[in-house]
Design a protein around this motif. Structure first.
Motif, PDB file in Angstrom:
ATOM      1  N   PHE A  99      53.968   7.046 -40.963  1.00 49.80           N
ATOM      2  CA  PHE A  99      53.673   5.859 -40.149  1.00 49.80           C
ATOM      3  C   PHE A  99      53.309   4.674 -41.037  1.00 49.80           C
ATOM      4  O   PHE A  99      53.738   3.545 -40.788  1.00 49.80           O
ATOM      5  N   LYS A 100      52.540   4.925 -42.105  1.00 46.67           N
ATOM      6  CA  LYS A 100      52.189   3.845 -43.029  1.00 46.67           C
ATOM      7  C   LYS A 100      53.420   3.328 -43.762  1.00 46.67           C
ATOM      8  O   LYS A 100      53.557   2.118 -43.976  1.00 46.67           O
ATOM      9  N   VAL A 101      54.313   4.239 -44.141  1.00 52.86           N
ATOM     10  CA  VAL A 101      55.558   3.805 -44.796  1.00 52.86           C
ATOM     11  C   VAL A 101      56.372   2.942 -43.840  1.00 52.86           C
ATOM     12  O   VAL A 101      56.903   1.895 -44.222  1.00 52.86           O
ATOM     13  N   GLY A 136      55.441  -0.628 -45.139  1.00 51.50           N
ATOM     14  CA  GLY A 136      56.673  -0.812 -45.902  1.00 51.50           C
ATOM     15  C   GLY A 136      57.696  -1.635 -45.148  1.00 51.50           C
ATOM     16  O   GLY A 136      58.380  -2.482 -45.736  1.00 51.50           O
ATOM     17  N   GLY A 137      57.813  -1.408 -43.844  1.00 49.81           N
ATOM     18  CA  GLY A 137      58.764  -2.177 -43.051  1.00 49.81           C
ATOM     19  C   GLY A 137      58.437  -3.660 -43.035  1.00 49.81           C
ATOM     20  O   GLY A 137      59.326  -4.505 -43.157  1.00 49.81           O
ATOM     21  N   LEU A 161      65.659  -2.813 -37.961  1.00 45.26           N
ATOM     22  CA  LEU A 161      64.537  -1.958 -37.577  1.00 45.26           C
ATOM     23  C   LEU A 161      64.996  -0.528 -37.296  1.00 45.26           C
ATOM     24  O   LEU A 161      64.311   0.437 -37.644  1.00 45.26           O
ATOM     25  N   THR A 162      66.161  -0.402 -36.675  1.00 46.14           N
ATOM     26  CA  THR A 162      66.703   0.931 -36.408  1.00 46.14           C
ATOM     27  C   THR A 162      67.042   1.653 -37.700  1.00 46.14           C
ATOM     28  O   THR A 162      66.681   2.824 -37.903  1.00 46.14           O
ATOM     29  N   ASN A 170      65.775   5.590 -42.089  1.00 49.45           N
ATOM     30  CA  ASN A 170      65.519   5.818 -43.514  1.00 49.45           C
ATOM     31  C   ASN A 170      64.091   6.301 -43.763  1.00 49.45           C
ATOM     32  O   ASN A 170      63.847   7.112 -44.661  1.00 49.45           O
ATOM     33  N   THR A 171      63.150   5.808 -42.963  1.00 48.79           N
ATOM     34  CA  THR A 171      61.762   6.232 -43.123  1.00 48.79           C
ATOM     35  C   THR A 171      61.578   7.679 -42.697  1.00 48.79           C
ATOM     36  O   THR A 171      60.894   8.458 -43.369  1.00 48.79           O
ATOM     37  N   VAL A 172      62.175   8.042 -41.575  1.00 50.42           N
ATOM     38  CA  VAL A 172      62.062   9.420 -41.087  1.00 50.42           C
ATOM     39  C   VAL A 172      62.653  10.399 -42.110  1.00 50.42           C
ATOM     40  O   VAL A 172      62.138  11.509 -42.300  1.00 50.42           O
TER      41      VAL A 172
END
Length: 232
Positions: free
Chosen positions: A5-7, A11-12, A152-153, A158-160
């Motif tokens: 979640f922090k990433v 990061g976002g 955002l998508t 990429n984060t997941v």
């Protein structure tokens, strides 16, 4: 989950803000546009493993690393003593490196979106006396809603799938400060140092949960950012 979640959130915000800034600068008539675009995108061409190794060995290394060397050069001795790879700093070091390698990709998407905006809009805004900031907030930003949704998508996906960076910064054991759901899923299914129990069912449950999170984010983005609100 809190690490990822922090990433995603911190990061976002960093990556998308810097990407948008670079895209706006490159479309403002700056000289050597092709060179700067290629230079900013270059980290995306390099393997994530090689890029992470570069940060670990040449940037965050405590004695001879680039960051601490810079602090020593400017006389900030207290900052030069920071151990970027300690347990309490490793997550932020990993996040900085990950953001560095991600900016160029999202910049190109923003760049293509800005270049699709008709030049006549900016000419009309200039004639009406709108400043560059007014043009950005009242012309560029509203017409980039669809591009924001796309970025955002992609960022959420990429984060997941955040795996390589976590394993590179914690190669032997998955540390609490860097472990992410995909790494946990891998350890659960294939085992890890000192853990021989394997549970493919639990790993599959983690994968399904992550897929549901991505779908929920996409649905929320579609609800908040509606394409029909954008008119050219």
């Amino acid at each position: 989950m809190f690490n990822i979640f922090k990433v995603w959130l911190i990061g976002g915000a960093i990556v998308l803000s810097i990407s948008l800034l670079f895209a706006v600068i490159l479309t403002s008539g700056v000289r050597f546009k092709s060179f700067w675009r290629a230079a900013i995108y270059l980290p995306n061409v390099i393997s994530a493993v090689a890029l992470a190794t570069m940060w670990l060995q040449f940037v965050f290394q405590q004695k001879y690393g680039l960051i601490n060397g810079f602090f020593k050069a400017i006389g900030a001795e207290s900052l030069a003593k920071i151990n970027w790879l300690s347990s309490d700093m490793k997550f932020w070091a990993m996040l900085i490196a990950f953001c560095f390698g991600s900016v160029g990709y999202y910049m190109l998407i923003f760049l293509s979106g800005i270049e699709r905006i008709p030049e006549e809009y900016y000419e009309a805004a200039t004639i009406d006396g709108a400043s560059k900031w007014k043009q950005f907030t009242n012309v560029t930003m509203p017409l980039l809603k669809g591009v924001f949704k796309t970025n955002l998508t992609f960022w959420s996906i990429n984060t997941v799938m955040f795996f390589v960076w976590s394993k590179m910064f914690s190669p032997l054991t998955s540390e609490e400060s860097t472990i992410t759901p995909v790494v946990y899923m891998y350890n659960t299914v294939f085992g890890t140092t000192g853990v021989s129990n394997r549970d493919a069912g639990k790993g599959a449950a983690v994968g399904v949960t992550l897929a549901i999170i991505v779908v929920l984010i996409f649905v929320v983005m579609n609800f908040i950012i509606k394409d029909e609100e954008v008119e050219y």
